[in-house]
Design an enzyme around this catalytic site. Structure first.
Site, PDB file in Angstrom:
ATOM      1  N   LYS A 142      -8.323 129.408 -23.647  1.00 29.22           N
ATOM      2  CA  LYS A 142      -9.525 130.167 -24.024  1.00 29.22           C
ATOM      3  C   LYS A 142     -10.744 129.581 -23.328  1.00 29.22           C
ATOM      4  O   LYS A 142     -10.754 128.403 -22.928  1.00 29.22           O
ATOM      5  CB  LYS A 142      -9.751 130.165 -25.537  1.00 29.22           C
ATOM      6  CG  LYS A 142     -10.036 128.796 -26.184  1.00 29.22           C
ATOM      7  CD  LYS A 142     -11.506 128.432 -26.303  1.00 29.22           C
ATOM      8  CE  LYS A 142     -11.712 127.093 -27.009  1.00 29.22           C
ATOM      9  NZ  LYS A 142     -12.871 126.313 -26.697  1.00 29.22           N
ATOM     10  N   ASP A 176      -8.856 125.860 -33.913  1.00 31.53           N
ATOM     11  CA  ASP A 176      -8.726 126.862 -32.842  1.00 31.53           C
ATOM     12  C   ASP A 176      -7.373 127.572 -32.844  1.00 31.53           C
ATOM     13  O   ASP A 176      -7.180 128.546 -32.118  1.00 31.53           O
ATOM     14  CB  ASP A 176      -8.885 126.189 -31.463  1.00 31.53           C
ATOM     15  CG  ASP A 176     -10.330 125.882 -31.134  1.00 31.53           C
ATOM     16  OD1 ASP A 176     -11.222 126.397 -31.838  1.00 31.53           O
ATOM     17  OD2 ASP A 176     -10.562 125.122 -30.177  1.00 31.53           O
TER      18      ASP A 176
HETATM   19  P1  ATP Z   1     -10.276 122.282 -27.731  1.00 37.09           P
HETATM   20  O1  ATP Z   1     -10.786 123.307 -26.779  1.00 37.09           O
HETATM   21  O2  ATP Z   1      -9.556 122.892 -28.905  1.00 37.09           O
HETATM   22  O3  ATP Z   1     -11.287 121.249 -28.085  1.00 37.09           O
HETATM   23  P2  ATP Z   1      -9.178 120.572 -25.764  1.00 37.09           P
HETATM   24  O4  ATP Z   1      -9.010 121.367 -24.518  1.00 37.09           O
HETATM   25  O5  ATP Z   1     -10.425 119.791 -25.851  1.00 37.09           O
HETATM   26  O6  ATP Z   1      -9.067 121.532 -26.994  1.00 37.09           O
HETATM   27  P3  ATP Z   1      -6.437 119.640 -25.785  1.00 37.09           P
HETATM   28  O7  ATP Z   1      -6.050 119.777 -24.361  1.00 37.09           O
HETATM   29  O8  ATP Z   1      -5.929 120.668 -26.723  1.00 37.09           O
HETATM   30  O9  ATP Z   1      -8.018 119.532 -25.929  1.00 37.09           O
HETATM   31  O10 ATP Z   1      -5.956 118.190 -26.298  1.00 37.09           O
HETATM   32  C1  ATP Z   1      -6.781 117.176 -26.747  1.00 37.09           C
HETATM   33  C2  ATP Z   1      -5.935 115.927 -27.106  1.00 37.09           C
HETATM   34  O11 ATP Z   1      -4.851 116.299 -27.949  1.00 37.09           O
HETATM   35  C3  ATP Z   1      -5.339 115.272 -25.894  1.00 37.09           C
HETATM   36  O12 ATP Z   1      -6.064 114.110 -25.596  1.00 37.09           O
HETATM   37  C4  ATP Z   1      -3.895 114.963 -26.252  1.00 37.09           C
HETATM   38  O13 ATP Z   1      -3.598 113.591 -26.300  1.00 37.09           O
HETATM   39  C5  ATP Z   1      -3.649 115.576 -27.617  1.00 37.09           C
HETATM   40  N1  ATP Z   1      -2.523 116.550 -27.582  1.00 37.09           N
HETATM   41  C6  ATP Z   1      -1.559 116.659 -28.508  1.00 37.09           C
HETATM   42  N2  ATP Z   1      -0.727 117.660 -28.204  1.00 37.09           N
HETATM   43  C7  ATP Z   1      -1.148 118.210 -27.063  1.00 37.09           C
HETATM   44  C8  ATP Z   1      -0.699 119.289 -26.261  1.00 37.09           C
HETATM   45  N3  ATP Z   1       0.390 120.006 -26.573  1.00 37.09           N
HETATM   46  N4  ATP Z   1      -1.411 119.592 -25.160  1.00 37.09           N
HETATM   47  C9  ATP Z   1      -2.532 118.897 -24.855  1.00 37.09           C
HETATM   48  N5  ATP Z   1      -2.982 117.865 -25.570  1.00 37.09           N
HETATM   49  C10 ATP Z   1      -2.323 117.517 -26.673  1.00 37.09           C
END
Ligand code: ATP
Length: 290
Positions: A11, A137
Protein backbone atom coordinates in the site's frame (compact mmCIF):
# COMPACT_ATOMS: atom_id res chain seq x y z
CA UNK A 1 -6.84 -27.98 -1.80
CA UNK A 2 -3.41 -28.74 -0.35
CA UNK A 3 -1.54 -25.69 -1.50
CA UNK A 4 -2.23 -22.13 -2.53
CA UNK A 5 -0.18 -19.25 -3.90
CA UNK A 6 -1.18 -15.65 -3.21
CA UNK A 7 0.00 -12.14 -3.99
CA UNK A 8 0.43 -9.90 -0.95
CA UNK A 9 0.04 -6.37 -2.35
CA UNK A 10 1.71 -3.27 -0.90
CA UNK A 11 0.00 0.00 0.00
CA UNK A 12 0.85 3.65 -0.24
CA UNK A 13 -0.73 6.49 1.70
CA UNK A 14 -2.12 9.28 -0.46
CA UNK A 15 -2.74 11.20 2.75
CA UNK A 16 -1.71 10.70 6.36
CA UNK A 17 -2.83 12.90 9.22
CA UNK A 18 -2.44 12.36 12.95
CA UNK A 19 -5.21 13.88 15.05
CA UNK A 20 -3.95 13.16 18.55
CA UNK A 21 -2.68 10.64 21.04
CA UNK A 22 -5.10 8.35 22.84
CA UNK A 23 -4.88 7.41 26.50
CA UNK A 24 -3.66 3.93 25.56
CA UNK A 25 -0.66 5.45 23.76
CA UNK A 26 -1.91 4.80 20.22
CA UNK A 27 -2.29 7.70 17.83
CA UNK A 28 -5.60 8.65 16.27
CA UNK A 29 -5.02 8.86 12.53
CA UNK A 30 -6.84 9.81 9.33
CA UNK A 31 -5.24 8.23 6.30
CA UNK A 32 -6.07 7.52 2.69
CA UNK A 33 -4.82 4.05 1.85
CA UNK A 34 -4.24 2.80 -1.68
CA UNK A 35 -3.26 -0.69 -2.81
CA UNK A 36 -0.58 -0.84 -5.48
CA UNK A 37 0.65 -3.57 -7.75
CA UNK A 38 3.92 -4.35 -6.00
CA UNK A 39 3.76 -7.62 -4.15
CA UNK A 40 5.32 -10.40 -2.13
CA UNK A 41 4.51 -13.98 -3.10
CA UNK A 42 3.07 -16.14 -0.31
CA UNK A 43 2.82 -19.90 -0.86
CA UNK A 44 1.06 -22.05 1.71
CA UNK A 45 1.20 -25.85 1.79
CA UNK A 46 -0.82 -28.04 4.11
CA UNK A 47 1.27 -30.52 6.14
CA UNK A 48 0.24 -33.54 8.21
CA UNK A 49 2.52 -32.54 11.09
CA UNK A 50 0.91 -29.78 13.21
CA UNK A 51 3.82 -27.32 12.93
CA UNK A 52 4.09 -23.95 11.25
CA UNK A 53 7.19 -23.69 9.12
CA UNK A 54 8.28 -20.42 7.49
CA UNK A 55 10.92 -19.92 4.81
CA UNK A 56 11.88 -16.59 3.31
CA UNK A 57 14.35 -15.35 0.71
CA UNK A 58 15.59 -12.55 3.01
CA UNK A 59 18.11 -13.85 5.52
CA UNK A 60 17.59 -10.94 7.91
CA UNK A 61 13.87 -11.52 8.34
CA UNK A 62 12.73 -13.73 11.21
CA UNK A 63 11.32 -17.11 10.20
CA UNK A 64 10.08 -17.92 13.71
CA UNK A 65 7.02 -16.65 15.61
CA UNK A 66 8.25 -13.08 15.06
CA UNK A 67 7.36 -13.22 11.39
CA UNK A 68 3.87 -11.88 10.77
CA UNK A 69 3.00 -14.81 8.48
CA UNK A 70 3.79 -17.18 11.36
CA UNK A 71 1.60 -15.11 13.71
CA UNK A 72 -1.25 -15.15 11.19
CA UNK A 73 -1.03 -18.94 10.71
CA UNK A 74 -0.92 -19.48 14.47
CA UNK A 75 -3.95 -17.28 14.99
CA UNK A 76 -5.93 -19.25 12.38
CA UNK A 77 -4.81 -22.59 13.83
CA UNK A 78 -5.78 -21.62 17.38
CA UNK A 79 -9.00 -19.83 16.54
CA UNK A 80 -10.37 -22.62 14.31
CA UNK A 81 -8.73 -25.60 16.00
CA UNK A 82 -6.88 -26.65 12.85
CA UNK A 83 -4.88 -29.84 13.50
CA UNK A 84 -2.73 -29.86 10.37
CA UNK A 85 0.28 -27.63 9.98
CA UNK A 86 1.39 -25.28 7.21
CA UNK A 87 4.64 -24.65 5.36
CA UNK A 88 4.77 -21.03 4.24
CA UNK A 89 7.24 -19.86 1.61
CA UNK A 90 7.53 -16.10 1.56
CA UNK A 91 9.25 -14.34 -1.30
CA UNK A 92 9.75 -10.69 -0.38
CA UNK A 93 9.74 -7.97 -3.05
CA UNK A 94 8.05 -5.17 -1.08
CA UNK A 95 10.79 -3.17 0.65
CA UNK A 96 10.95 -4.07 4.37
CA UNK A 97 10.22 -1.45 7.03
CA UNK A 98 9.49 1.14 4.37
CA UNK A 99 5.96 2.31 5.19
CA UNK A 100 4.38 0.04 2.55
CA UNK A 101 2.69 -2.48 4.89
CA UNK A 102 4.67 -5.43 3.52
CA UNK A 103 4.47 -7.54 6.66
CA UNK A 104 0.79 -6.66 7.19
CA UNK A 105 -0.02 -7.69 3.63
CA UNK A 106 1.82 -11.00 4.03
CA UNK A 107 -0.24 -11.66 7.18
CA UNK A 108 -3.48 -10.77 5.34
CA UNK A 109 -2.55 -13.22 2.56
CA UNK A 110 -2.14 -16.01 5.12
CA UNK A 111 -5.58 -15.27 6.63
CA UNK A 112 -7.21 -15.27 3.18
CA UNK A 113 -5.24 -18.33 2.04
CA UNK A 114 -5.92 -20.47 5.10
CA UNK A 115 -9.61 -19.53 5.01
CA UNK A 116 -9.78 -21.00 1.49
CA UNK A 117 -7.46 -23.91 2.08
CA UNK A 118 -9.23 -25.19 5.18
CA UNK A 119 -12.74 -24.35 3.86
CA UNK A 120 -13.50 -22.19 6.88
CA UNK A 121 -16.13 -20.15 5.05
CA UNK A 122 -15.20 -16.92 6.85
CA UNK A 123 -16.54 -13.65 5.49
CA UNK A 124 -14.18 -10.82 4.66
CA UNK A 125 -15.40 -8.82 7.67
CA UNK A 126 -14.41 -11.69 10.00
CA UNK A 127 -10.97 -11.94 8.39
CA UNK A 128 -10.56 -8.20 8.90
CA UNK A 129 -11.46 -8.56 12.59
CA UNK A 130 -8.88 -11.32 12.96
CA UNK A 131 -6.36 -9.20 11.06
CA UNK A 132 -6.65 -6.37 13.56
CA UNK A 133 -5.23 -8.70 16.23
CA UNK A 134 -2.05 -8.84 14.13
CA UNK A 135 -1.69 -5.15 13.31
CA UNK A 136 -3.60 -1.95 12.51
CA UNK A 137 -2.87 -2.14 8.75
CA UNK A 138 -3.86 -5.80 8.31
CA UNK A 139 -7.65 -5.20 7.90
CA UNK A 140 -6.97 -2.83 4.99
CA UNK A 141 -4.63 -5.38 3.40
CA UNK A 142 -7.49 -7.92 3.56
CA UNK A 143 -9.89 -5.40 1.97
CA UNK A 144 -7.66 -3.70 -0.67
CA UNK A 145 -8.53 -0.83 -3.02
CA UNK A 146 -8.89 2.78 -1.86
CA UNK A 147 -10.06 3.55 1.67
CA UNK A 148 -10.20 6.11 4.43
CA UNK A 149 -8.65 4.66 7.58
CA UNK A 150 -9.54 6.24 10.91
CA UNK A 151 -9.16 5.30 14.58
CA UNK A 152 -5.73 3.66 14.81
CA UNK A 153 -6.13 2.77 11.14
CA UNK A 154 -8.69 0.01 11.61
CA UNK A 155 -11.93 1.94 10.95
CA UNK A 156 -12.19 1.61 7.20
CA UNK A 157 -14.51 3.35 4.77
CA UNK A 158 -14.29 2.38 1.11
CA UNK A 159 -13.62 5.32 -1.23
CA UNK A 160 -14.08 5.70 -4.99
CA UNK A 161 -11.14 4.09 -6.83
CA UNK A 162 -8.02 6.12 -7.54
CA UNK A 163 -7.62 6.92 -11.26
CA UNK A 164 -5.10 4.55 -12.86
CA UNK A 165 -1.58 5.95 -13.20
CA UNK A 166 2.01 4.76 -13.10
CA UNK A 167 3.79 5.08 -9.74
CA UNK A 168 7.49 5.40 -9.04
CA UNK A 169 8.78 4.18 -5.68
CA UNK A 170 12.16 4.93 -4.16
CA UNK A 171 13.53 3.48 -0.95
CA UNK A 172 16.62 5.26 0.37
CA UNK A 173 19.16 3.20 2.32
CA UNK A 174 18.11 4.48 5.74
CA UNK A 175 16.03 2.87 8.43
CA UNK A 176 13.28 4.65 10.22
CA UNK A 177 11.60 3.45 13.40
CA UNK A 178 7.83 4.00 13.18
CA UNK A 179 7.65 4.23 16.97
CA UNK A 180 10.29 6.96 17.10
CA UNK A 181 8.68 8.96 14.30
CA UNK A 182 5.39 9.08 16.21
CA UNK A 183 7.19 9.94 19.45
CA UNK A 184 8.95 12.87 17.81
CA UNK A 185 5.84 14.26 16.18
CA UNK A 186 5.00 17.66 17.72
CA UNK A 187 1.28 17.89 17.09
CA UNK A 188 0.75 21.02 19.19
CA UNK A 189 3.21 22.92 16.99
CA UNK A 190 1.39 22.00 13.77
CA UNK A 191 -0.29 24.95 12.12
CA UNK A 192 -1.22 22.97 9.01
CA UNK A 193 -2.58 19.48 8.52
CA UNK A 194 -2.85 17.37 5.36
CA UNK A 195 -6.07 18.08 3.47
CA UNK A 196 -7.66 14.66 3.72
CA UNK A 197 -11.18 15.92 2.88
CA UNK A 198 -9.95 17.64 -0.29
CA UNK A 199 -8.23 14.40 -1.28
CA UNK A 200 -11.53 12.55 -0.85
CA UNK A 201 -13.33 15.18 -2.96
CA UNK A 202 -10.78 14.79 -5.72
CA UNK A 203 -11.06 11.00 -5.58
CA UNK A 204 -14.82 11.41 -6.06
CA UNK A 205 -14.17 13.69 -9.05
CA UNK A 206 -11.55 11.24 -10.42
CA UNK A 207 -9.21 14.21 -10.70
CA UNK A 208 -5.67 12.82 -10.69
CA UNK A 209 -4.04 16.25 -10.71
CA UNK A 210 -6.24 17.36 -7.80
CA UNK A 211 -5.31 14.21 -5.87
CA UNK A 212 -1.59 14.71 -6.49
CA UNK A 213 -1.74 18.38 -5.47
CA UNK A 214 -3.48 17.61 -2.20
CA UNK A 215 -1.35 14.69 -1.05
CA UNK A 216 0.18 15.24 2.38
CA UNK A 217 1.84 13.26 5.14
CA UNK A 218 2.23 14.85 8.58
CA UNK A 219 5.01 12.38 9.47
CA UNK A 220 7.26 13.99 6.87
CA UNK A 221 7.74 16.86 9.35
CA UNK A 222 9.76 14.41 11.46
CA UNK A 223 11.54 12.24 8.88
CA UNK A 224 12.51 14.95 6.40
CA UNK A 225 14.22 16.90 9.15
CA UNK A 226 16.27 13.89 10.15
CA UNK A 227 16.82 12.54 6.63
CA UNK A 228 17.00 15.32 4.00
CA UNK A 229 17.37 12.60 1.33
CA UNK A 230 13.57 12.16 1.48
CA UNK A 231 13.06 15.79 0.39
CA UNK A 232 15.71 15.38 -2.32
CA UNK A 233 14.00 12.31 -3.77
CA UNK A 234 10.66 14.15 -3.81
CA UNK A 235 12.27 17.11 -5.56
CA UNK A 236 13.93 14.90 -8.16
CA UNK A 237 10.66 13.08 -8.86
CA UNK A 238 8.82 16.39 -9.33
CA UNK A 239 11.59 17.85 -11.52
CA UNK A 240 11.15 14.76 -13.69
CA UNK A 241 7.45 15.11 -14.30
CA UNK A 242 5.73 13.81 -11.14
CA UNK A 243 2.29 15.31 -10.55
CA UNK A 244 3.01 14.84 -6.86
CA UNK A 245 5.53 13.02 -4.66
CA UNK A 246 5.27 12.04 -1.03
CA UNK A 247 6.64 9.76 1.67
CA UNK A 248 4.37 6.80 2.48
CA UNK A 249 3.52 5.82 6.09
CA UNK A 250 6.38 6.59 8.45
CA UNK A 251 8.77 6.16 5.55
CA UNK A 252 11.36 6.07 4.33
CA UNK A 253 9.88 4.97 0.96
CA UNK A 254 8.80 7.84 -1.27
CA UNK A 255 6.43 7.56 -4.22
CA UNK A 256 5.70 9.78 -7.21
CA UNK A 257 2.56 9.86 -9.33
CA UNK A 258 2.98 10.22 -13.11
CA UNK A 259 0.81 10.86 -16.15
CA UNK A 260 2.25 8.21 -18.42
CA UNK A 261 4.87 5.53 -18.96
CA UNK A 262 7.22 7.76 -20.94
CA UNK A 263 7.56 10.24 -18.08
CA UNK A 264 8.01 7.59 -15.44
CA UNK A 265 10.80 5.91 -17.45
CA UNK A 266 12.69 9.20 -17.58
CA UNK A 267 12.22 9.75 -13.86
CA UNK A 268 13.26 6.15 -13.10
CA UNK A 269 16.54 6.65 -14.97
CA UNK A 270 17.19 10.00 -13.27
CA UNK A 271 16.60 8.48 -9.84
CA UNK A 272 18.83 5.49 -10.54
CA UNK A 273 21.60 7.79 -11.72
CA UNK A 274 21.29 10.12 -8.74
CA UNK A 275 22.16 7.36 -6.27
CA UNK A 276 19.66 8.85 -3.79
CA UNK A 277 17.74 5.61 -3.41
CA UNK A 278 18.99 2.09 -2.91
CA UNK A 279 15.93 0.55 -4.53
CA UNK A 280 13.74 2.03 -7.24
CA UNK A 281 10.55 0.36 -8.50
CA UNK A 282 7.81 1.17 -10.98
CA UNK A 283 4.29 0.08 -10.16
CA UNK A 284 0.66 1.01 -10.70
CA UNK A 285 -2.65 1.34 -8.91
CA UNK A 286 -4.54 -1.82 -7.96
CA UNK A 287 -8.22 -1.07 -7.45
CA UNK A 288 -9.84 -4.49 -7.19
CA UNK A 289 -11.17 -5.27 -3.77
CA UNK A 290 -11.06 -8.83 -2.51
P1 ATP B 1 3.87 -0.34 7.83
O1 ATP B 1 3.65 0.36 6.54
O2 ATP B 1 2.67 -1.15 8.26
O3 ATP B 1 4.45 0.53 8.89
P2 ATP B 1 6.45 -1.33 7.20
O4 ATP B 1 6.60 -1.28 5.72
O5 ATP B 1 6.99 -0.17 7.93
O6 ATP B 1 4.93 -1.51 7.55
P3 ATP B 1 7.20 -4.12 7.39
O7 ATP B 1 7.98 -4.31 6.15
O8 ATP B 1 5.82 -4.65 7.41
O9 ATP B 1 7.18 -2.58 7.80
O10 ATP B 1 8.03 -4.77 8.61
C1 ATP B 1 8.53 -4.09 9.70
C2 ATP B 1 9.30 -5.07 10.63
O11 ATP B 1 8.50 -6.22 10.89
C3 ATP B 1 10.57 -5.56 10.01
O12 ATP B 1 11.66 -4.90 10.60
C4 ATP B 1 10.61 -7.06 10.26
O13 ATP B 1 11.66 -7.47 11.10
C5 ATP B 1 9.29 -7.42 10.91
N1 ATP B 1 8.56 -8.46 10.11
C6 ATP B 1 7.92 -9.51 10.62
N2 ATP B 1 7.33 -10.22 9.65
C7 ATP B 1 7.60 -9.62 8.49
C8 ATP B 1 7.26 -9.88 7.14
N3 ATP B 1 6.52 -10.94 6.78
N4 ATP B 1 7.70 -9.01 6.20
C9 ATP B 1 8.41 -7.92 6.56
N5 ATP B 1 8.77 -7.65 7.81
C10 ATP B 1 8.37 -8.46 8.79
Amino acid sequence: MDEISLKALAKINLGLDVLGKREDGYHEVRMIMQTIHLYDRVEIKKTKSPHIHVETNLFYLPSDENNLVYKAAKLMKTEFKIKEGVRITLQKFIPVAAGMAGGSSDAAAVLVGMNRMFNLGLKQSRLMELGLKLGADVPFCVMRGTALAEGIGEKLTALPPMPKCPILIAKPAISVSTKRVYEQLRLTEMTEHPRIDLLIENLKKKNLKGIAENMGNILETVTEKEFPVIREIKRLMKENGALGAMMTGSGPAVFGIYHNEKEIRKAYDALKQSGLAKNVYTSDIHNNRR
